[in-house]
Design an enzyme around this catalytic site. Structure first.
Site, PDB file in Angstrom:
ATOM      1  N   ASP A 273       0.841  -1.202   0.000  1.00 44.78           N
ATOM      2  CA  ASP A 273       0.000   0.000   0.000  1.00 44.78           C
ATOM      3  C   ASP A 273       0.873   1.247   0.000  1.00 44.78           C
ATOM      4  O   ASP A 273       2.055   1.206   0.333  1.00 44.78           O
ATOM      5  CB  ASP A 273      -0.966   0.016   1.194  1.00 44.78           C
ATOM      6  CG  ASP A 273      -0.256   0.084   2.546  1.00 44.78           C
ATOM      7  OD1 ASP A 273       0.820  -0.539   2.703  1.00 44.78           O
ATOM      8  OD2 ASP A 273      -0.770   0.769   3.454  1.00 44.78           O
TER       9      ASP A 273
ATOM     10  N   GLU B 176       0.084  -0.979   5.933  1.00 45.03           N
ATOM     11  CA  GLU B 176       1.130  -0.363   6.748  1.00 45.03           C
ATOM     12  C   GLU B 176       0.906   1.131   6.885  1.00 45.03           C
ATOM     13  O   GLU B 176       1.074   1.702   7.961  1.00 45.03           O
ATOM     14  CB  GLU B 176       2.511  -0.629   6.130  1.00 45.03           C
ATOM     15  CG  GLU B 176       3.672  -0.391   7.101  1.00 45.03           C
ATOM     16  CD  GLU B 176       4.156   1.041   7.170  1.00 45.03           C
ATOM     17  OE1 GLU B 176       4.890   1.366   8.111  1.00 45.03           O
ATOM     18  OE2 GLU B 176       3.794   1.869   6.301  1.00 45.03           O
TER      19      GLU B 176
HETATM   20  N1  BES Z   1       8.618   3.345   5.157  1.00 47.52           N
HETATM   21  C1  BES Z   1       7.973   4.176   6.114  1.00 47.52           C
HETATM   22  C2  BES Z   1       8.759   4.342   7.400  1.00 47.52           C
HETATM   23  C3  BES Z   1      10.054   5.067   7.149  1.00 47.52           C
HETATM   24  C4  BES Z   1      10.040   6.383   6.772  1.00 47.52           C
HETATM   25  C5  BES Z   1      11.259   4.421   7.264  1.00 47.52           C
HETATM   26  C6  BES Z   1      11.220   7.053   6.490  1.00 47.52           C
HETATM   27  C7  BES Z   1      12.433   5.080   6.985  1.00 47.52           C
HETATM   28  C8  BES Z   1      12.411   6.391   6.588  1.00 47.52           C
HETATM   29  C9  BES Z   1       6.614   3.602   6.425  1.00 47.52           C
HETATM   30  O1  BES Z   1       5.936   3.120   5.311  1.00 47.52           O
HETATM   31  C10 BES Z   1       5.757   4.701   6.985  1.00 47.52           C
HETATM   32  O2  BES Z   1       5.633   5.744   6.431  1.00 47.52           O
HETATM   33  N2  BES Z   1       5.148   4.430   8.102  1.00 47.52           N
HETATM   34  C11 BES Z   1       4.204   5.278   8.694  1.00 47.52           C
HETATM   35  C12 BES Z   1       3.603   4.411   9.741  1.00 47.52           C
HETATM   36  C13 BES Z   1       2.338   4.845  10.328  1.00 47.52           C
HETATM   37  C14 BES Z   1       1.261   5.191   9.388  1.00 47.52           C
HETATM   38  C15 BES Z   1       1.890   3.832  11.362  1.00 47.52           C
HETATM   39  C16 BES Z   1       4.860   6.491   9.279  1.00 47.52           C
HETATM   40  O3  BES Z   1       5.995   6.419   9.796  1.00 47.52           O
HETATM   41  O4  BES Z   1       4.255   7.562   9.213  1.00 47.52           O
HETATM   42 ZN    ZN Z   2       6.847   2.177   4.006  1.00 42.51          ZN
END
Ligand code: BES
Ligand code: ZN
Length: 457
Positions: free
Chosen positions: A92, A156
């Site tokens: 997603d 996610e």
């Molecule tokens: N891939 C990201 C997390 C991430 C961001 C890792 C930048 C390394 C660098 C992940 O898909 C993400 O955006 N997660 C959300 C999680 C939330 C909606 C629970 C986030 O961090 O906002």
């Molecule tokens: Zn991600």
């Protein structure tokens, strides 16, 4: 017979164009998990993943239904005696808006210069595809040297609301030696990076309401408390003058950084200048007494993600709005939990909100923070693989973003994750013109080939 390492790397180099078209295929599917209008695109993306896994010789490939979006599973267990790696990804993506700021369509992937542009290309369809392509290179040059299980979810970006249930009810299916999670990134294109900590998240919606309807601000201004002003004051009070969050008890469970870890984090080449350049902000802001790396990786924060109230169209309108709303989220560090932070937010509002308004706090979603083991065969194999390709030992960093599955695997399966990925800080994840630096992506595929081979020398 030439050794498989060389053959697989040659395969990856020869098939760059094919790899790129495969990535473009999945980028065309607008798999936005939060928008109900994209429900069928979510199914389509899950099917795409399942088809790719079957083409890699995976068995038991199945899309498991959940209350929202399917979880795709597949496995290869034919490498007797070798470790079993559980590969995590999410298919997603975040919404593409604001659309008018994109230079090309978010779901029409296009190469400009060294970059491929499209929603989800860095976070994380490019990362997911990189693992698939490394496995493909091994599959077609002698066979996959390790046992693989794939857990690819579609929720996610909305906080993985159905993943913990799935993991709890499929513990045997998911049994493994460790997980590989490529949903993180590198601190720069010449700085290979392993992530060893992620922040958690607690997400709320706060509504403040006063009169049942908007009121004439001349007739009633002076006797009715304006909900937009109340909301603004409540939010302003959530930080003190030192940049600390004022929710009662917010820091009680926060694990302190050791001197050694502070010294290590200080070696990561992202100082204040780096953050000024990456963000374009006129000046930095943060909790006093901590460096930018510490503030983003090891300290909790509170942010407003959106606000809405009253008249915001062109021109002017003289009203007292009936209500005001804000989306507020906190990034958490060990040992904070989303449930406790929700209680702290409620207590803050009980203590601070004036009697002149009603308020309602909704808990949207959350995820636990995590710190991962840094000394195990999986981390060593990945660190060596990165060094082989980049010619430099990786940096170990604490990531400020969140990936809820990492904490779930620790608590529900007792499984540690090796966390990496080949995104770069200026990839515009969650923003317009998301991109992937292709030379880094190709290097990443080669590193993954080495990684899997290192696990079964
Ligand atoms: N891939 C990201 C997390 C991430 C961001 C890792 C930048 C390394 C660098 C992940 O898909 C993400 O955006 N997660 C959300 C999680 C939330 C909606 C629970 C986030 O961090 O906002
Ligand atoms: Zn991600």
């Amino acid at each position: 017979m030439p050794n498989q390492r060389d053959a697989a790397i040659q395969y990856a180099r020869k098939n760059k164009e094919k790899f790129l078209s495969c990535l473009k295929e999945v980028l065309c599917i607008p798999s936005v998990s939060t928008e109900p209008a994209h429900l069928s695109d979510m199914r389509h993306a899950a099917d795409w993943v399942a088809t790719r896994l079957r083409a890699l010789g995976m068995q038991k490939v199945q899309a498991f239904a959940t209350p929202q979006h399917p979880i795709v599973y597949g496995e290869f267990l034919g490498a007797a005696g070798a470790p079993t790696v559980l590969i995590y990804s999410h298919y997603d993506v975040q919404p593409a808006d604001p659309l008018d700021l994109w230079k090309s369509g978010p779901f029409d992937p296009i190469v400009r210069g060294e970059n491929l542009y499209g929603r989800g290309v860095s976070d994380m369809k490019g990362q997911m595809t990189a693992v698939m392509k490394a496995v493909e290179a091994l599959y077609f040059t002698g066979g996959i040297p390790v046992n693989l299980k794939w857990l690819i979810e579609g929720e996610e970006e909305i906080g993985s609301p159905n993943l913990a249930d799935f993991i709890s009810s499929h513990k045997n299916l998911l049994a493994c030696d460790f997980a590989f999670n490529p949903d993180s990134g590198m601190i720069g294109k010449n700085e290979p990076t392993i992530t060893y900590a992620l922040r958690g998240l607690a997400y709320f919606e706060l509504r403040v309401s006063g009169p049942p309807n908007d009121l004439h601000s001349g007739v009633f201004g002076g006797v009715v408390h304006n909900p937009a002003i109340v909301l603004a004051e409540l939010i302003a009070g959530m930080h003190d003058s030192k940049g600390r969050v004022t929710l009662p008890g917010f820091y009680d469970k926060v694990r302190k950084l050791s001197k050694e870890e502070r010294n290590e984090l200080a070696r990561i080449p992202s100082d204040e200048q780096y953050y000024l350049e990456k963000t374009g902000a006129p000046a930095l802001y943060g909790e006093q007494g901590y460096t930018p790396n510490e503030c983003t990786g090891a300290r909790p924060t509170l942010d407003v993600n959106g606000m809405l109230s009253g008249f915001t169209g062109p021109g002017s309108k003289t009203i007292i709005p009936a209500s005001a709303m804000a989306k507020i989220s906190c990034r958490l560090v060990p040992d904070q939990t989303p449930g406790e932070v929700y209680e702290q937010m409620k207590r803050y509002l009980e203590e601070k909100a004036p009697k002149t308004v009603r308020w309602e706090l909704m808990e949207m979603h959350g995820g636990n923070p995590s710190i991962s083991d840094r000394d195990n065969p999986g981390v060593r194999a990945f660190a060596d693989a990165l060094e082989t390709v980049w010619g430099a030992r990786p940096y170990f960093k604490r990531e400020g973003g969140s990936i809820p599955v990492v904490g779930m695997m620790q608590s529900l399966l007792g499984v540690e994750s090796v966390i990496g990925g080949f995104g770069l800080p200026d990839d515009n994840f969650h923003a317009p013109n998301e991109k992937l630096h292709l030379p880094t992506w190709y290097r990443g595929i080669e590193a993954l080939v080495h990684f899997f081979l290192n696990l079964n020398p």
